[in-house]
Design a protein around this motif. Structure first.
Motif, short mmCIF file in Angstrom:
data_model
loop_
_atom_site.label_atom_id
_atom_site.label_comp_id
_atom_site.label_asym_id
_atom_site.label_seq_id
_atom_site.Cartn_x
_atom_site.Cartn_y
_atom_site.Cartn_z
N LYS A 161 0.84 -1.19 0.00
CA LYS A 161 0.00 0.00 0.00
C LYS A 161 0.88 1.25 0.00
O LYS A 161 1.93 1.28 0.64
N PHE A 162 0.44 2.27 -0.72
CA PHE A 162 1.19 3.52 -0.77
C PHE A 162 0.24 4.65 -1.15
O PHE A 162 -0.89 4.42 -1.60
N LYS A 163 0.70 5.89 -0.96
CA LYS A 163 -0.13 7.05 -1.28
C LYS A 163 0.55 7.92 -2.33
O LYS A 163 1.78 8.10 -2.30
N PHE B 157 -3.26 3.74 -2.82
CA PHE B 157 -3.29 2.71 -3.86
C PHE B 157 -2.74 1.41 -3.27
O PHE B 157 -1.99 1.43 -2.28
N THR B 158 -3.11 0.31 -3.90
CA THR B 158 -2.65 -1.01 -3.46
C THR B 158 -2.11 -1.78 -4.66
O THR B 158 -2.71 -1.76 -5.75
N ILE B 159 -0.99 -2.47 -4.46
CA ILE B 159 -0.47 -3.41 -5.45
C ILE B 159 -0.55 -4.80 -4.84
O ILE B 159 -0.08 -5.03 -3.73
N LEU C 273 -4.74 -1.21 -7.61
CA LEU C 273 -6.10 -0.92 -7.17
C LEU C 273 -6.18 0.50 -6.59
O LEU C 273 -5.23 0.97 -5.95
N ASN C 274 -7.32 1.17 -6.82
CA ASN C 274 -7.53 2.48 -6.21
C ASN C 274 -8.09 2.32 -4.80
O ASN C 274 -8.24 1.19 -4.30
N GLY D 239 -5.17 -0.84 -13.08
CA GLY D 239 -3.99 -1.09 -13.89
C GLY D 239 -3.45 -2.48 -13.64
O GLY D 239 -3.80 -3.15 -12.66
N GLN D 240 -2.61 -2.95 -14.57
CA GLN D 240 -1.98 -4.26 -14.40
C GLN D 240 -0.60 -4.27 -15.05
O GLN D 240 -0.33 -3.53 -15.99
N TYR D 241 0.25 -5.12 -14.49
CA TYR D 241 1.59 -5.38 -15.03
C TYR D 241 1.67 -6.90 -15.15
O TYR D 241 1.99 -7.60 -14.19
N ALA D 242 1.32 -7.41 -16.33
CA ALA D 242 1.15 -8.86 -16.52
C ALA D 242 2.36 -9.46 -17.23
O ALA D 242 3.00 -8.81 -18.07
N HIS D 243 2.66 -10.72 -16.89
CA HIS D 243 3.77 -11.43 -17.50
C HIS D 243 3.38 -12.88 -17.78
O HIS D 243 2.72 -13.52 -16.96
N LEU D 244 3.81 -13.37 -18.92
CA LEU D 244 3.79 -14.80 -19.21
C LEU D 244 5.16 -15.35 -18.87
O LEU D 244 6.18 -14.80 -19.30
#
Length: 327
Positions: free
Chosen positions: A3-5, A11-13, A58-59, A66-71
């Protein structure tokens, strides 16, 4: 979970969890205009034999923005096997851009996957590349951004007619046939020979090709090549927008000849009867033979990477269209 601001907003990752795909499909449709089906998403991510990783942003309401996706890709790297992360579908909602949130996502990848050596790579658009290069891990990793080129060849009506005439008069020792389940051992034996000729490549064994090519919803065909009865390599083909794409090719070096490259080209023109062939390949030996056959270089895009594998080398793997997230 992190979590961060930013500007007073929290916001949450966190990592993906079952059921998130419904929001993700809506997010990609909004950001990319990409109307991807759940069936395709399941094939691309859940059926990938090497697995996948998705970091979500996440808001404060807990909605995915948003997403940071990887295969995940099992990779041959200077004689050893490592896990590579191929970045795909990186996106943030328009109203949340410009706040450094992509930087936060990129910086979190090693925190979530720090137990083993890995390499993170992708093919970002120019604006995503600019965002990447503001992140210290990429900015300080040396020459990690490379401009890539594909090859294309168009055929006039006359040249196509001449081809069909020549086809009847020429003989060649090369045999090309479509792959089936019966060729599993042929593919694995081919890869075990070819990897000795490569420095860095996604492992192209039967398990990987069966998923990436044979079960792909994009209807890709895979063909084996025999030269005088010996397995020489393979190539795979997809038709899109009336263009014949050679989406993957793997040849043992001794079979990378002008004659054999021309035979593959002939086969594609005969089998699919299209006016243009396109191919993307980083292998210089095959590239040069295609240029000899009057293919033209066309700009493909950007390649960028970050690695915690401790080697002071410039990294450019053996890449084709199937190592890219879309065509």
């Amino acid at each position: 979970m992190v979590k961060f601001k930013v500007n007073g907003e929290e916001f949450t990752i966190r990592e993906y969890k079952e059921g998130d795909e419904k929001q993700l499909l809506l997010l990609m449709k909004e950001v990319f205009g990409k109307n991807q089906s759940l069936t395709y998403w399941n094939w691309e991510y859940k059926k990938n034999p090497r697995g996948f990783s998705i970091l979500l942003l996440l808001n404060k309401e807990g909605k995915i923005i948003g997403q940071y996706a990887h295969l995940l890709k099992k990779t041959y790297f200077y004689g050893k096997e490592y896990t590579f992360f191929m970045a795909v579908d990186i996106c943030i909602k328009n109203e949340y851009r410009g706040f450094g949130l992509l930087d936060r996502l990129v910086n979190q990848l090693p925190q979530f996957h720090s137990k083993k050596p890995f390499l993170n790579y992708g093919f970002p658009s120019d604006h995503i590349l600019n965002a990447y290069q503001k992140v210290p891990k990429y900015r300080n990793s040396g020459e990690c951004a490379v401009k890539l080129f594909g090859l294309s060849k168009k055929y006039a009506t006359l040249s196509r007619l001449l081809y069909f005439f020549n086809k009847k008069t020429k003989k060649n020792s090369l045999e090309i046939f479509e792959v089936s389940e019966n060729n599993k051992q042929d593919i694995d034996r081919l890869w075990n020979k070819k990897k000795k000729e490569l420095k860095i490549s996604i492992i192209r064994d039967w398990r990987y090709l069966n998923w990436r090519i044979l079960t792909c919803p994009d209807n890709i065909k895979l063909f084996l090549i025999r030269d005088n009865g010996k397995i020489a390599g393979y190539f795979s083909v997809m038709i899109k927008d009336k263009i014949c794409y050679i989406v993957d090719i793997l040849l043992l070096n001794k079979f990378v000849t002008n004659k054999n490259i021309y035979k593959i080209e002939e086969f594609c023109r005969s089998y699919y009867n299209k006016k243009e062939i396109r191919i993307f390949i980083t292998d210089k030996l095959i590239q040069n033979k295609l240029l000899d056959s009057r293919f033209s270089l066309v700009e493909f895009g950007n390649f960028i990477y970050y690695t915690n594998i401790k080697r002071n080398i410039k990294i450019l793997p053996y890449l084709t269209f199937i190592d890219y997230d879309s065509i």
